[in-house]
Design a protein around this motif. Structure first.
Motif, PDB file in Angstrom:
ATOM      1  N   ASP A  53      36.665  18.022 -88.912  1.00 65.38           N
ATOM      2  CA  ASP A  53      37.559  17.329 -87.978  1.00 65.38           C
ATOM      3  C   ASP A  53      39.006  17.368 -88.449  1.00 65.38           C
ATOM      4  O   ASP A  53      39.932  17.548 -87.644  1.00 65.38           O
ATOM      5  N   SER A  94      31.155  20.798 -85.472  1.00 67.03           N
ATOM      6  CA  SER A  94      30.775  19.407 -85.213  1.00 67.03           C
ATOM      7  C   SER A  94      29.369  19.315 -84.640  1.00 67.03           C
ATOM      8  O   SER A  94      28.598  18.419 -84.985  1.00 67.03           O
ATOM      9  N   ASP A 266      34.370  10.803 -83.613  1.00 67.27           N
ATOM     10  CA  ASP A 266      33.517  10.880 -84.807  1.00 67.27           C
ATOM     11  C   ASP A 266      33.726   9.701 -85.757  1.00 67.27           C
ATOM     12  O   ASP A 266      32.755   9.187 -86.323  1.00 67.27           O
TER      13      ASP A 266
END
Length: 325
Positions: A53, A94, A266
Motif C-alpha cells: 500500500d 493487495s 486497508d
C-alpha cells in the motif's frame, strides 16, 4: 482515449493519499516492531500488505499530475511504464495478501492445534516472496506494452501514458487483462470468500468466545469481503467487457478509482484485526491531544495583559501606598 474527470479523479487521489499515507505509515511501524520482536505469520503478511500500500501511495502523485494535466504525460517518459507497473502491480498485490490473511485466519479456527504446531514464520516469508514475484511477473505486461511497437504500426505516442493502444497492442493486451481478472482476482476472491464464510460459521458455533470478540471478528471478515468486492470488482469486470468488445471500456478509469480506495481502507482492516495497531493509534491520539492541550495552555498562560492602570498590574499596594491609606 479514456478520460478521467479532473475534479473527481483528483479528489479521490488526494483523499486516498492524505488519509492512506499516514495511517499506513503507522501500521508499517507497528507491524515492523511486532515482527522484529516476535515474528508471527499473520503479522508478516500484514506487513507485506502495508508495504504494498505504501509503494502504491508513493507513486500515486504521478497519477495526480497526469490527471491535472488533462491525461497528458509531460514528465520523462521512462516514468510512465514504471509508475504504471507499480500502480497496477500493488493493486493486485493487495488481493493476494488479503487472501493470504483470510487463509491464515480460517486455518487458525478450523484446525487450531494442527495449525499452531505447524505454523512457522519462514512459511509466511516464503509465501510473501512467492506472491510478490507472481504479481510482478503478471504485471510486467504493463511495463512492456508502452514500448511495444510492431513494424508498420507507426510511432508510439509519448504524450499519453498507458491509454492509447494500437490494434496490434490490444490483440495482446486484452487477453492478458482477462487472464489477470481470472488468476489475480476471481480465484483469490473465491478463496477469500470460502475462508471467511467458513470462519464466520465456525465462530458462531464456538461457545467460549465473548460476544464482543465474536462480533469484531465477524465484522472484520465481512468488511474484508466487502472491500475486496467493491474495490477490485468493477475494475476487473472492465477487463472482461474489454475482451468481449475488443476495446478498453470508457468507464475503466472510473472503475480504477474504486481500487485506489483500498489503500486507505486497508488500515481499517488492520485496526480491527490487530490489537497492536489499535494500541498504537490510541497512543498517537493521546500524544497529539496532550500536545494540543499543552500548546493551548502555554498560549493562555503567556498571553500579555495590556492594562494602562498601574494598580491593575500590581494589585498589592506598595509600602508607601499602605502608609497613605
Amino acid at each position: 482515449m479514456q478520460e478521467c474527470e479532473t475534479g473527481l479523479c483528483l479528489s479521490v487521489y488526494i483523499f486516498t493519499f492524505v488519509t492512506g499515507f499516514p495511517s499506513n505509515l503507522l501500521a508499517f511501524y507497528t507491524f515492523a516492531c511486532k515482527v522484529w520482536r516476535k515474528p508471527v505469520p499473520i503479522d508478516i503478511l500484514l506487513l507485506n500488505l502495508t508495504i504494498s500500500d505504501l509503494l502504491f501511495l508513493v507513486f500515486l502523485p504521478f497519477k495526480m499530475l497526469e490527471v491535472a494535466n488533462g491525461m497528458t504525460w509531460d514528465m520523462p517518459y521512462f516514468l510512465c511504464p514504471l509508475s504504471g507497473f507499480v500502480f497496477y502491480m500493488t493493486i493486485y498485490n493487495s488481493t493476494f495478501f488479503l487472501t493470504a490473511v483470510s487463509m491464515e485466519r480460517y486455518l487458525g479456527v478450523a484446525f487450531p492445534i494442527q495449525h499452531s504446531l505447524r505454523r512457522r514464520p519462514i512459511y509466511a516469508v516464503v509465501a510473501s516472496i512467492f506472491l510478490w514475484m507472481l504479481s510482478i511477473l503478471h504485471l510486467s505486461i504493463v511495463y512492456i506494452m508502452p514500448y511495444y511497437n510492431p513494424p508498420g504500426t507507426g510511432p508510439v505516442a509519448r504524450n499519453v501514458c498507458y491509454e492509447e493502444f494500437t490494434e496490434a497492442q490490444l490483440r495482446i493486451l486484452l487477453p492478458v487483462r482477462l487472464e489477470l481478472c481470472v488468476v489475480l482476482f476471481c480465484i483469490p476472491l473465491v478463496i477469500c470468500a470460502f475462508c471467511y464464510i467458513s470462519f464466520i460459521y465456525i465462530l458462531l458455533r464456538l461457545p467460549n468466545i465473548g460476544r464482543r470478540r465474536r462480533l469484531r471478528a465477524i465484522g472484520l471478515a465481512l468488511g474484508t469481503l466487502l472491500v475486496f468486492a467493491l474495490c477490485f470488482g468493477p475494475y476487473n469486470v472492465s477487463h472482461v467487457v474489454g475482451f468481449i468488445t475488443k476495446q478498453s471500456p470508457g468507464w475503466r478509469d472510473k472503475a480504477l478509482l474504486l481500487s485506489t480506495f483500498n489503500a486507505c481502507l486497508d488500515p481499517l482492516i488492520f485496526y480491527l484485526s490487530s490489537a497492536a495497531v489499535r494500541s498504537a493509534l490510541s497512543s498517537v491520539t493521546r500524544s497529539v491531544l496532550s500536545r494540543v492541550k499543552a500548546w493551548n495552555c502555554a498560549t493562555i498562560c503567556w498571553r500579555p495583559v495590556k492594562d494602562p492602570d498601574v494598580t491593575a498590574k500590581n494589585p498589592f499596594p506598595s509600602p508607601g501606598e499602605l502608609n497613605a491609606l
